[in-house]
Scaffold this motif. Structure first.
Motif, PDB file in Angstrom:
ATOM      1  N   TRP A  12      64.235 -23.322 -18.797  1.00 45.81           N
ATOM      2  CA  TRP A  12      65.231 -24.069 -18.036  1.00 45.81           C
ATOM      3  C   TRP A  12      66.034 -23.180 -17.111  1.00 45.81           C
ATOM      4  N   PHE A  13      66.537 -22.076 -17.588  1.00 41.82           N
ATOM      5  CA  PHE A  13      67.396 -21.225 -16.783  1.00 41.82           C
ATOM      6  C   PHE A  13      66.628 -20.601 -15.619  1.00 41.82           C
ATOM      7  N   GLU A  14      65.401 -20.183 -15.851  1.00 42.37           N
ATOM      8  CA  GLU A  14      64.603 -19.605 -14.777  1.00 42.37           C
ATOM      9  C   GLU A  14      64.347 -20.652 -13.686  1.00 42.37           C
ATOM     10  N   GLU A  15      64.077 -21.878 -14.082  1.00 41.22           N
ATOM     11  CA  GLU A  15      63.895 -22.961 -13.112  1.00 41.22           C
ATOM     12  C   GLU A  15      65.198 -23.234 -12.370  1.00 41.22           C
ATOM     13  N   TRP A  16      66.302 -23.220 -13.096  1.00 41.34           N
ATOM     14  CA  TRP A  16      67.624 -23.441 -12.512  1.00 41.34           C
ATOM     15  C   TRP A  16      67.899 -22.382 -11.443  1.00 41.34           C
ATOM     16  N   LEU A  17      67.568 -21.125 -11.744  1.00 39.04           N
ATOM     17  CA  LEU A  17      67.771 -20.043 -10.771  1.00 39.04           C
ATOM     18  C   LEU A  17      66.872 -20.205  -9.547  1.00 39.04           C
ATOM     19  N   MET A  18      65.630 -20.614  -9.767  1.00 42.43           N
ATOM     20  CA  MET A  18      64.714 -20.797  -8.643  1.00 42.43           C
ATOM     21  C   MET A  18      65.221 -21.874  -7.687  1.00 42.43           C
ATOM     22  N   LEU A  19      65.890 -22.886  -8.223  1.00 41.76           N
ATOM     23  CA  LEU A  19      66.406 -23.980  -7.403  1.00 41.76           C
ATOM     24  C   LEU A  19      67.762 -23.662  -6.768  1.00 41.76           C
ATOM     25  N   LEU A  20      68.344 -22.538  -7.129  1.00 39.79           N
ATOM     26  CA  LEU A  20      69.685 -22.182  -6.666  1.00 39.79           C
ATOM     27  C   LEU A  20      69.838 -22.265  -5.141  1.00 39.79           C
ATOM     28  N   PRO A  21      68.970 -21.642  -4.346  1.00 37.60           N
ATOM     29  CA  PRO A  21      69.151 -21.717  -2.886  1.00 37.60           C
ATOM     30  C   PRO A  21      69.119 -23.149  -2.345  1.00 37.60           C
ATOM     31  N   ASP A  22      68.194 -23.958  -2.843  1.00 32.85           N
ATOM     32  CA  ASP A  22      68.091 -25.342  -2.380  1.00 32.85           C
ATOM     33  C   ASP A  22      69.332 -26.145  -2.758  1.00 32.85           C
ATOM     34  N   GLU A  23      69.807 -25.947  -3.981  1.00 38.52           N
ATOM     35  CA  GLU A  23      70.978 -26.691  -4.439  1.00 38.52           C
ATOM     36  C   GLU A  23      72.240 -26.254  -3.695  1.00 38.52           C
ATOM     37  N   LEU A  24      72.335 -24.967  -3.382  1.00 36.10           N
ATOM     38  CA  LEU A  24      73.471 -24.486  -2.597  1.00 36.10           C
ATOM     39  C   LEU A  24      73.447 -25.077  -1.195  1.00 36.10           C
ATOM     40  N   GLU A  25      72.268 -25.163  -0.615  1.00 35.72           N
ATOM     41  CA  GLU A  25      72.143 -25.765   0.716  1.00 35.72           C
ATOM     42  C   GLU A  25      72.582 -27.226   0.691  1.00 35.72           C
ATOM     43  N   LYS A  26      72.238 -27.939  -0.372  1.00 35.49           N
ATOM     44  CA  LYS A  26      72.626 -29.349  -0.488  1.00 35.49           C
ATOM     45  C   LYS A  26      74.139 -29.502  -0.539  1.00 35.49           C
TER      46      LYS A  26
END
Length: 149
Positions: A12-26
């Motif tokens: 979960w955490f590794e996936e959460w980190l991978m999505l970090l740039p996209d979620e920040l952009e949102k």
């Protein structure tokens, strides 16, 4: 996303980190009027928005708000990470640790770990409009200002 994760979902955490740039952009796009530029001052604007939209801790912790809360903690964490040269981490399986299974920012040296989630929740409780910003500035003052790359 901010709920504690369990041993059955170690990735979960590794996936959460991978999505970090996209979620920040949102969040940057949805709150573009706040000029979220990762500056310490942007924390003042963000906290003002949080206080305008969430009158209580219960309001932001409502299940319907979990995606927004996740985005907010990502942004707050990134500002701390950048300005104090921290690293996203998660502590797993230490029930004595208050942030067990929650994203934190870990810093080198003697700077204490920071939980962006706890900063957001505390900012609503304190209702000053400057709590998150003050937390960053106190750490910068106490521990020096690391170079920002």
């Amino acid at each position: 996303m901010v709920a504690k994760i369990n041993d059955y979902n170690e990735d979960w955490f590794e996936e959460w980190l991978m999505l970090l740039p996209d979620e920040l952009e949102k969040i940057e796009k949805s709150l573009h009027h706040l000029d979220l530029d990762y500056s310490p001052e942007s924390l003042l604007r963000l906290e003002g928005w949080i206080l305008d939209h969430y009158p209580s801790m219960d309001a932001i912790l409502d299940d319907r708000e979990k995606m927004i809360l996740d985005a907010l903690l990502r942004y707050v964490g990134e500002v701390f990470r950048v300005h104090l040269q921290g690293k996203w981490e998660i502590v797993r399986g230490d029930p004595q640790y208050v942030f067990d299974y929650l994203p934190i920012i870990r810093f080198s040296g003697s700077i204490p770990n920071t939980s962006p989630l706890s900063l957001i929740i505390a900012s609503i409780d304190r209702h000053t409009g400057e709590f998150i910003y003050d937390s960053l500035m106190k750490k910068k003052a106490l521990y020096g200002e690391p170079r920002v790359d």
